[in-house]
Design a protein around this motif. Structure first.
Motif, PDB file in Angstrom:
ATOM      1  N   VAL A  39       0.858  -1.184   0.000  1.00 44.01           N
ATOM      2  CA  VAL A  39       0.000   0.000   0.000  1.00 44.01           C
ATOM      3  C   VAL A  39       0.894   1.235   0.000  1.00 44.01           C
ATOM      4  O   VAL A  39       1.885   1.300   0.718  1.00 44.01           O
ATOM      5  N   THR A  40       0.537   2.193  -0.834  1.00 49.14           N
ATOM      6  CA  THR A  40       1.265   3.455  -0.875  1.00 49.14           C
ATOM      7  C   THR A  40       0.279   4.599  -1.050  1.00 49.14           C
ATOM      8  O   THR A  40      -0.875   4.374  -1.402  1.00 49.14           O
ATOM      9  N   MET A  41       0.725   5.774  -0.784  1.00 44.27           N
ATOM     10  CA  MET A  41      -0.109   6.965  -0.961  1.00 44.27           C
ATOM     11  C   MET A  41       0.394   7.756  -2.153  1.00 44.27           C
ATOM     12  O   MET A  41       1.603   7.935  -2.322  1.00 44.27           O
ATOM     13  N   PHE A  42      -0.516   8.182  -2.999  1.00 40.62           N
ATOM     14  CA  PHE A  42      -0.202   9.074  -4.108  1.00 40.62           C
ATOM     15  C   PHE A  42      -1.171  10.235  -4.017  1.00 40.62           C
ATOM     16  O   PHE A  42      -2.373  10.070  -4.209  1.00 40.62           O
ATOM     17  N   SER A  43      -0.647  11.383  -3.652  1.00 39.86           N
ATOM     18  CA  SER A  43      -1.494  12.543  -3.371  1.00 39.86           C
ATOM     19  C   SER A  43      -2.362  12.170  -2.166  1.00 39.86           C
ATOM     20  O   SER A  43      -1.833  11.824  -1.115  1.00 39.86           O
ATOM     21  N   SER A  44      -3.661  12.181  -2.301  1.00 36.34           N
ATOM     22  CA  SER A  44      -4.515  11.774  -1.177  1.00 36.34           C
ATOM     23  C   SER A  44      -5.152  10.406  -1.427  1.00 36.34           C
ATOM     24  O   SER A  44      -6.065  10.000  -0.721  1.00 36.34           O
ATOM     25  N   GLU A  45      -4.655   9.693  -2.428  1.00 36.76           N
ATOM     26  CA  GLU A  45      -5.237   8.403  -2.811  1.00 36.76           C
ATOM     27  C   GLU A  45      -4.353   7.242  -2.340  1.00 36.76           C
ATOM     28  O   GLU A  45      -3.145   7.270  -2.495  1.00 36.76           O
ATOM     29  N   GLN A  46      -4.985   6.227  -1.744  1.00 33.81           N
ATOM     30  CA  GLN A  46      -4.267   5.005  -1.382  1.00 33.81           C
ATOM     31  C   GLN A  46      -4.222   4.098  -2.595  1.00 33.81           C
ATOM     32  O   GLN A  46      -5.241   3.861  -3.237  1.00 33.81           O
ATOM     33  N   ILE A  47      -3.035   3.573  -2.881  1.00 30.15           N
ATOM     34  CA  ILE A  47      -2.874   2.666  -4.015  1.00 30.15           C
ATOM     35  C   ILE A  47      -2.443   1.307  -3.473  1.00 30.15           C
ATOM     36  O   ILE A  47      -1.484   1.208  -2.709  1.00 30.15           O
ATOM     37  N   TYR A  48      -3.168   0.288  -3.898  1.00 26.50           N
ATOM     38  CA  TYR A  48      -2.877  -1.077  -3.461  1.00 26.50           C
ATOM     39  C   TYR A  48      -2.242  -1.862  -4.606  1.00 26.50           C
ATOM     40  O   TYR A  48      -2.573  -1.658  -5.774  1.00 26.50           O
ATOM     41  N   CYS A  49      -1.368  -2.770  -4.236  1.00 27.37           N
ATOM     42  CA  CYS A  49      -0.757  -3.681  -5.204  1.00 27.37           C
ATOM     43  C   CYS A  49      -0.849  -5.083  -4.601  1.00 27.37           C
ATOM     44  O   CYS A  49      -0.280  -5.356  -3.544  1.00 27.37           O
TER      45      CYS A  49
END
Length: 58
Positions: A39-49
């Protein structure tokens, strides 16, 4: 011995791809299946892999 790696942004997509692949190698011996979530944050969005690695004998 061989490996197959899958990487998807949605867990249901990963599940579908892994199940599809397992259906193609039913005569092979599966040694292990590794599963991870990043899980990472890009701007205010959480991105899952979601990823999985299948280790099997050819």
């Amino acid at each position: 011995m061989k490996v197959k790696i899958f990487d998807e942004s949605h867990e249901s997509d990963l599940e579908a791809k892994v199940n599809s692949f397992l259906g193609t190698i039913k005569d092979k011996k599966i040694i292990d299946i590794k599963y991870e979530v990043a899980v990472t944050m890009f701007s205010s969005e959480q991105i899952y892999c979601f990823s999985a690695m299948i280790i099997y004998l050819e």
